[in-house]
Design a protein around this motif. Structure first.
Motif, PDB file in Angstrom:
ATOM      1  N   VAL A 556     -19.286  -3.234 -35.799  1.00 34.65           N
ATOM      2  CA  VAL A 556     -20.731  -3.200 -35.561  1.00 34.65           C
ATOM      3  C   VAL A 556     -21.449  -3.838 -36.738  1.00 34.65           C
ATOM      4  O   VAL A 556     -21.201  -3.473 -37.897  1.00 34.65           O
ATOM      5  CB  VAL A 556     -21.230  -1.748 -35.367  1.00 34.65           C
ATOM      6  CG1 VAL A 556     -22.750  -1.736 -35.211  1.00 34.65           C
ATOM      7  CG2 VAL A 556     -20.567  -1.109 -34.153  1.00 34.65           C
ATOM      8  N   VAL A 557     -22.328  -4.802 -36.430  1.00 35.28           N
ATOM      9  CA  VAL A 557     -23.166  -5.441 -37.441  1.00 35.28           C
ATOM     10  C   VAL A 557     -24.609  -5.082 -37.124  1.00 35.28           C
ATOM     11  O   VAL A 557     -25.129  -5.427 -36.062  1.00 35.28           O
ATOM     12  CB  VAL A 557     -22.983  -6.971 -37.438  1.00 35.28           C
ATOM     13  CG1 VAL A 557     -23.932  -7.611 -38.445  1.00 35.28           C
ATOM     14  CG2 VAL A 557     -21.541  -7.349 -37.725  1.00 35.28           C
ATOM     15  N   VAL A 602     -18.517  -0.225 -39.483  1.00 31.86           N
ATOM     16  CA  VAL A 602     -19.917  -0.665 -39.450  1.00 31.86           C
ATOM     17  C   VAL A 602     -20.193  -1.541 -40.662  1.00 31.86           C
ATOM     18  O   VAL A 602     -19.852  -1.174 -41.798  1.00 31.86           O
ATOM     19  CB  VAL A 602     -20.874   0.544 -39.440  1.00 31.86           C
ATOM     20  CG1 VAL A 602     -22.326   0.060 -39.393  1.00 31.86           C
ATOM     21  CG2 VAL A 602     -20.580   1.449 -38.257  1.00 31.86           C
ATOM     22  N   PHE A 603     -20.847  -2.678 -40.402  1.00 31.26           N
ATOM     23  CA  PHE A 603     -21.276  -3.586 -41.467  1.00 31.26           C
ATOM     24  C   PHE A 603     -22.780  -3.458 -41.565  1.00 31.26           C
ATOM     25  O   PHE A 603     -23.527  -3.958 -40.717  1.00 31.26           O
ATOM     26  CB  PHE A 603     -20.833  -5.011 -41.148  1.00 31.26           C
ATOM     27  CG  PHE A 603     -19.345  -5.143 -41.028  1.00 31.26           C
ATOM     28  CD1 PHE A 603     -18.576  -5.493 -42.119  1.00 31.26           C
ATOM     29  CD2 PHE A 603     -18.714  -4.883 -39.808  1.00 31.26           C
ATOM     30  CE1 PHE A 603     -17.204  -5.599 -42.005  1.00 31.26           C
ATOM     31  CE2 PHE A 603     -17.343  -4.986 -39.689  1.00 31.26           C
ATOM     32  CZ  PHE A 603     -16.575  -5.338 -40.797  1.00 31.26           C
ATOM     33  N   VAL A 626     -17.491   2.004 -43.687  1.00 33.89           N
ATOM     34  CA  VAL A 626     -18.818   1.402 -43.766  1.00 33.89           C
ATOM     35  C   VAL A 626     -18.795   0.335 -44.858  1.00 33.89           C
ATOM     36  O   VAL A 626     -18.316   0.593 -45.969  1.00 33.89           O
ATOM     37  CB  VAL A 626     -19.904   2.449 -44.078  1.00 33.89           C
ATOM     38  CG1 VAL A 626     -21.263   1.780 -44.234  1.00 33.89           C
ATOM     39  CG2 VAL A 626     -19.955   3.513 -42.986  1.00 33.89           C
ATOM     40  N   PHE A 627     -19.278  -0.848 -44.524  1.00 31.53           N
ATOM     41  CA  PHE A 627     -19.373  -1.940 -45.486  1.00 31.53           C
ATOM     42  C   PHE A 627     -20.842  -2.295 -45.652  1.00 31.53           C
ATOM     43  O   PHE A 627     -21.626  -2.215 -44.705  1.00 31.53           O
ATOM     44  CB  PHE A 627     -18.602  -3.173 -44.999  1.00 31.53           C
ATOM     45  CG  PHE A 627     -17.146  -2.919 -44.741  1.00 31.53           C
ATOM     46  CD1 PHE A 627     -16.206  -3.094 -45.737  1.00 31.53           C
ATOM     47  CD2 PHE A 627     -16.716  -2.492 -43.486  1.00 31.53           C
ATOM     48  CE1 PHE A 627     -14.863  -2.865 -45.495  1.00 31.53           C
ATOM     49  CE2 PHE A 627     -15.385  -2.262 -43.235  1.00 31.53           C
ATOM     50  CZ  PHE A 627     -14.447  -2.441 -44.243  1.00 31.53           C
ATOM     51  N   SER A 628     -21.199  -2.698 -46.856  1.00 33.20           N
ATOM     52  CA  SER A 628     -22.581  -3.075 -47.133  1.00 33.20           C
ATOM     53  C   SER A 628     -22.604  -4.442 -47.807  1.00 33.20           C
ATOM     54  O   SER A 628     -22.938  -4.567 -48.986  1.00 33.20           O
ATOM     55  CB  SER A 628     -23.251  -2.022 -48.020  1.00 33.20           C
ATOM     56  OG  SER A 628     -24.612  -2.359 -48.224  1.00 33.20           O
ATOM     57  N   PRO A 629     -22.255  -5.498 -47.059  1.00 31.21           N
ATOM     58  CA  PRO A 629     -22.196  -6.834 -47.662  1.00 31.21           C
ATOM     59  C   PRO A 629     -23.576  -7.476 -47.717  1.00 31.21           C
ATOM     60  O   PRO A 629     -24.503  -7.090 -46.993  1.00 31.21           O
ATOM     61  CB  PRO A 629     -21.292  -7.594 -46.711  1.00 31.21           C
ATOM     62  CG  PRO A 629     -21.583  -6.983 -45.379  1.00 31.21           C
ATOM     63  CD  PRO A 629     -21.866  -5.526 -45.640  1.00 31.21           C
ATOM     64  N   ASP A 630     -23.716  -8.464 -48.592  1.00 33.48           N
ATOM     65  CA  ASP A 630     -24.875  -9.342 -48.508  1.00 33.48           C
ATOM     66  C   ASP A 630     -24.746 -10.186 -47.243  1.00 33.48           C
ATOM     67  O   ASP A 630     -23.650 -10.392 -46.720  1.00 33.48           O
ATOM     68  CB  ASP A 630     -24.932 -10.261 -49.734  1.00 33.48           C
ATOM     69  CG  ASP A 630     -25.234  -9.481 -51.007  1.00 33.48           C
ATOM     70  OD1 ASP A 630     -25.863  -8.412 -50.895  1.00 33.48           O
ATOM     71  OD2 ASP A 630     -24.819  -9.952 -52.089  1.00 33.48           O
ATOM     72  N   LEU A 634     -21.269 -11.699 -44.993  1.00 35.67           N
ATOM     73  CA  LEU A 634     -20.964 -10.956 -43.781  1.00 35.67           C
ATOM     74  C   LEU A 634     -19.719 -11.490 -43.089  1.00 35.67           C
ATOM     75  O   LEU A 634     -18.835 -10.727 -42.682  1.00 35.67           O
ATOM     76  CB  LEU A 634     -22.164 -10.997 -42.833  1.00 35.67           C
ATOM     77  CG  LEU A 634     -21.956 -10.347 -41.460  1.00 35.67           C
ATOM     78  CD1 LEU A 634     -21.698  -8.855 -41.620  1.00 35.67           C
ATOM     79  CD2 LEU A 634     -23.170 -10.603 -40.565  1.00 35.67           C
ATOM     80  N   GLY A 635     -19.650 -12.808 -42.913  1.00 32.14           N
ATOM     81  CA  GLY A 635     -18.512 -13.384 -42.210  1.00 32.14           C
ATOM     82  C   GLY A 635     -17.197 -13.053 -42.873  1.00 32.14           C
ATOM     83  O   GLY A 635     -16.207 -12.711 -42.197  1.00 32.14           O
ATOM     84  N   ARG A 636     -17.146 -13.145 -44.187  1.00 32.18           N
ATOM     85  CA  ARG A 636     -15.899 -12.851 -44.906  1.00 32.18           C
ATOM     86  C   ARG A 636     -15.484 -11.406 -44.699  1.00 32.18           C
ATOM     87  O   ARG A 636     -14.310 -11.112 -44.464  1.00 32.18           O
ATOM     88  CB  ARG A 636     -16.089 -13.141 -46.397  1.00 32.18           C
ATOM     89  CG  ARG A 636     -14.857 -12.838 -47.243  1.00 32.18           C
ATOM     90  CD  ARG A 636     -15.050 -13.336 -48.661  1.00 32.18           C
ATOM     91  NE  ARG A 636     -16.121 -12.632 -49.349  1.00 32.18           N
ATOM     92  CZ  ARG A 636     -15.949 -11.450 -49.970  1.00 32.18           C
ATOM     93  NH1 ARG A 636     -14.773 -10.853 -49.943  1.00 32.18           N
ATOM     94  NH2 ARG A 636     -16.957 -10.881 -50.589  1.00 32.18           N
ATOM     95  N   TYR A 637     -16.439 -10.474 -44.745  1.00 26.86           N
ATOM     96  CA  TYR A 637     -16.119  -9.064 -44.565  1.00 26.86           C
ATOM     97  C   TYR A 637     -15.597  -8.789 -43.152  1.00 26.86           C
ATOM     98  O   TYR A 637     -14.614  -8.074 -42.959  1.00 26.86           O
ATOM     99  CB  TYR A 637     -17.371  -8.213 -44.830  1.00 26.86           C
ATOM    100  CG  TYR A 637     -17.561  -7.825 -46.272  1.00 26.86           C
ATOM    101  CD1 TYR A 637     -17.313  -6.529 -46.694  1.00 26.86           C
ATOM    102  CD2 TYR A 637     -17.990  -8.746 -47.216  1.00 26.86           C
ATOM    103  CE1 TYR A 637     -17.498  -6.157 -48.030  1.00 26.86           C
ATOM    104  CE2 TYR A 637     -18.178  -8.402 -48.543  1.00 26.86           C
ATOM    105  CZ  TYR A 637     -17.922  -7.112 -48.941  1.00 26.86           C
ATOM    106  OH  TYR A 637     -18.096  -6.754 -50.251  1.00 26.86           O
TER     107      TYR A 637
END
Length: 650
Positions: A556-557, A602-603, A626-630, A634-637
């Motif tokens: 989920v983004v 979840v991103f 849960v990930f909190s990327p810039d 996002l694509g890399r994560y």
């Protein structure tokens, strides 16, 4: 050539005429870059043609040139020049006549002076009253006569470009005869009659008046209608007083003979046959020069041509293509270099279609599946620059499809999709033929029992649901492009490297919807409010259950907490801050996925406190992460997490 001196310099009028044609793949990549930045797919494709590929001129530059030419035409002069010129000539005639009368000492001279002193201020009325005046000065009479003769000549010349020679001979009878025959031809054409022979006879009789040499009646009508529309626009462009003055002068110039009525009838016929021309549009022209009737009408005709060209170059109407652009008109108005630019853009558009990069639907051109695959590969390549060579497959004991060869083979069975073992298959055929002594060994002929397939390592398959937030905040905060890039890259990765996996992209705003690769690329942000994660997870669950036995992966983004959910009747309810019912409905779908065995990762984009609390609770309830990327990461994560997740449960 001895004695001649040649000088050479850089080509300055547009792209190099000897340069190779546009690189179609580069053009597709250029569109792809814009889509990956978050631009609309159709806009990217349209702008490629409008702005031109790199180092090329597009329609926008040509349109800007046409606009500048139109502005220059509007400043060319004063449309009331015909009346102004008539006034000047009348003043000159009156001054000459008064000089002659002043030298005479008789009652008739004094009477004529009184007549001249009491002429109306209106030029047309003054000209009308002087029609019966007995001129004392032959020079003044000639100047006065030239007012009407010159205007009459300008009127006919404006309507018929080839009339100059006839008018110089003063033969208006031939003009009247030609216009009468022309009206008969136009009337027949308007009734739908076959005018092929009538047109041929007309041109044989009057062809000397049409130097542009029309080849059929439609070409003749097109030419005459443009001239007539320009004359009508001239009248519409004048003020009511100016229009009345000019019309009165024109009526006097054409006289009481049949020509005036014939020209009016011709205009009516042409208007009926070409109603799409700008017959009633006026223009506000300004300039220091007083334009005569012919020059003013010509300027307005040029403006009308530029208006039509601007419409063609605008490509605004549905289904517009570059084939709609009149290249000859471009060359007449903007020059040969501009026409060459349009031809090159046409060739680019044709090549894009011919090579299968674009397709046409009811709304115009759109990228084809082939172009979308290239777009996905571009997105994937950018992401894989950061992601290492993580593979993600794991071995299983039974042989099957989609893995590495293990060196053994078996007989082919119906439904097998493993690669053929060519060496063993040919060997089986040769041995079988050799055992049959009455049949020659060569040539080798294959039969179904000869085929063997190579056994491979078994790789686990995964069923993947990627849920992407399509709410307006994603666009407003600059996350729309990275979201598209991520989804397209994941789609390409699954299609090329993990074809046994089943990927479904689900976009959610107030409602959720499953998206194909092309639909995702063309998705535009809307102002509709709502983040309906509950609906997205419901669709994700349906997708997972359609592929039992596969490793379930849900990604989920999103950048906001759930603010919408579906009621029992299928209608979405939106409220902010989130209603307890919305949170409850969303958590229910999380629990359904958890019971099915799916891990939900979840991103989280942004630092919304409500979202942080919600996704933290989801992670604890589901066991996901849960990930909190810039946004740029996002694509890399997502790709990295997908590759890890499909390795299977530990």
């Amino acid at each position: 050539m001895a004695g001649n001196v040649f000088r050479y310099g850089a080509w300055r009028d547009g792209p190099d005429p000897l340069a190779p044609p546009y690189d179609v793949r580069a053009a597709v990549d250029e569109m792809g870059e814009r889509v990956l930045r978050g631009d609309n797919l159709r806009d990217a494709l349209r702008d490629l043609i409008r702005r031109g590929p790199r180092e090329g001129r597009g329609l926008d530059e040509l349109r800007d040139r046409a606009r500048r030419m139109r502005r220059d035409a509007l400043r060319r002069g004063n449309l009331d020049g015909a009346v102004t010129r008539a006034r000047q000539m009348l003043d000159q005639a009156l001054a000459t006549e008064r000089d002659t009368l002043r030298a005479r000492d008789d009652m008739d001279a004094r009477f004529n002076e009184a007549v001249l002193d009491n002429l109306p201020r209106s030029t047309s009325q003054a000209v009308s009253e002087l029609s019966e005046y007995q001129w004392a000065s032959p020079e003044a009479k000639a100047i006065y006569q030239q007012i009407l003769d010159g205007l009459r000549q300008e009127i006919v010349e404006q309507r018929f470009a080839g009339m100059r020679q006839a008018l110089q001979n003063g033969d208006f009878a031939d003009v009247s005869a030609m216009v009468g025959d022309l009206n008969d031809l136009l009337a027949k054409h308007a009734r739908g009659e076959d005018t092929t022979d009538a047109f041929r006879e007309f041109m044989a009789k009057h062809g000397q008046f049409f130097p542009d040499d029309p080849q059929n009646v439609d070409e003749l009508i097109d030419s005459l209608a443009r001239q007539a529309a320009a004359a009508e626009r001239l009248m519409r462009s004048l003020s009511p007083q100016q229009r009345e003055e000019l019309q009165s002068l024109m009526d006097q110039a054409l006289g009481d003979g049949p020509l005036r009525g014939q020209l009016a009838e011709m205009s009516d016929n042409l208007r009926a046959l070409r109603p799409g021309l700008n017959w009633g549009r006026g223009e506000r022209m300004r300039g220091s020069e007083d334009l005569g009737y012919g020059d003013a009408a010509a300027a307005l005709g040029e403006i009308a041509d530029l208006d039509e060209l601007l419409d063609q170059l605008g490509q605004e109407h549905p289904g517009a293509t570059l084939d709609d652009v009149d290249v000859d008109a471009v060359e007449r108005q903007l020059g040969r270099a501009a026409a060459d630019d349009v031809r090159r853009l046409r060739e680019l558009e044709r090549e894009l279609r011919k090579q299968g990069w674009v397709e046409r639907d009811g709304d115009g051109l759109t990228l084809s599946p082939k172009a979308l695959r290239r777009l996905g590969q571009t997105a994937l390549s950018k992401i894989f620059q950061d992601v290492g060579g993580k593979r993600g497959e794991h071995d299983m004991r039974d042989a099957g499809a989609a893995g590495d060869l293990i060196g053994s083979s078996r007989r082919w069975e119906f439904g097998d999709d493993q690669p053929l073992d060519v060496v063993r298959t040919i060997g089986n055929a040769v041995r079988r033929r050799a055992a049959s002594r009455d049949v020659a060994t060569l040539p080798v002929r294959l039969e179904p029992d000869d085929f063997e397939v190579a056994e491979t390592e078994r790789r686990s398959s995964a069923v993947v649901a990627l849920c992407v937030d399509l709410s307006y905040s994603m666009y407003a905060d600059g996350r729309w492009g990275p979201m598209k890039q991520t989804a397209l890259a994941l789609s390409q990765l699954v299609a090329t490297k993990y074809p046994q996996d089943a990927l479904q992209i689900i976009g959610f705003g107030k409602y959720a919807v499953s998206l194909s690769q092309g639909e995702l690329a063309g998705t535009e942000p809307t102002m509709e409010k709502g983040t309906n994660l509950q609906h997205a997870l419901k669709l994700a669950g349906r997708h997972l259950r359609r592929h039992p036995g596969a490793e379930p992966v849900v990604l989920v983004v999103t950048d906001g907490e759930p603010t919408a959910h579906l009621e029992d009747d299928g209608e979405a309810v939106f409220w902010w801050p989130p209603l307890p019912e919305t949170v409850e409905a969303t958590v229910h779908e999380v629990d359904q996925l958890t019971r099915y065995g799916a891990t939900l990762n979840v991103f989280m984009l942004g630092d919304d406190p409500g979202l942080q609390r919600f996704v933290g609770g989801v992670a604890r309830r589901n066991g996901g992460r849960v990930f909190s990327p810039d946004a740029d990461e996002l694509g890399r994560y997502v790709i990295d997490d997908y590759v890890r997740a499909r390795r299977g449960r530990r």
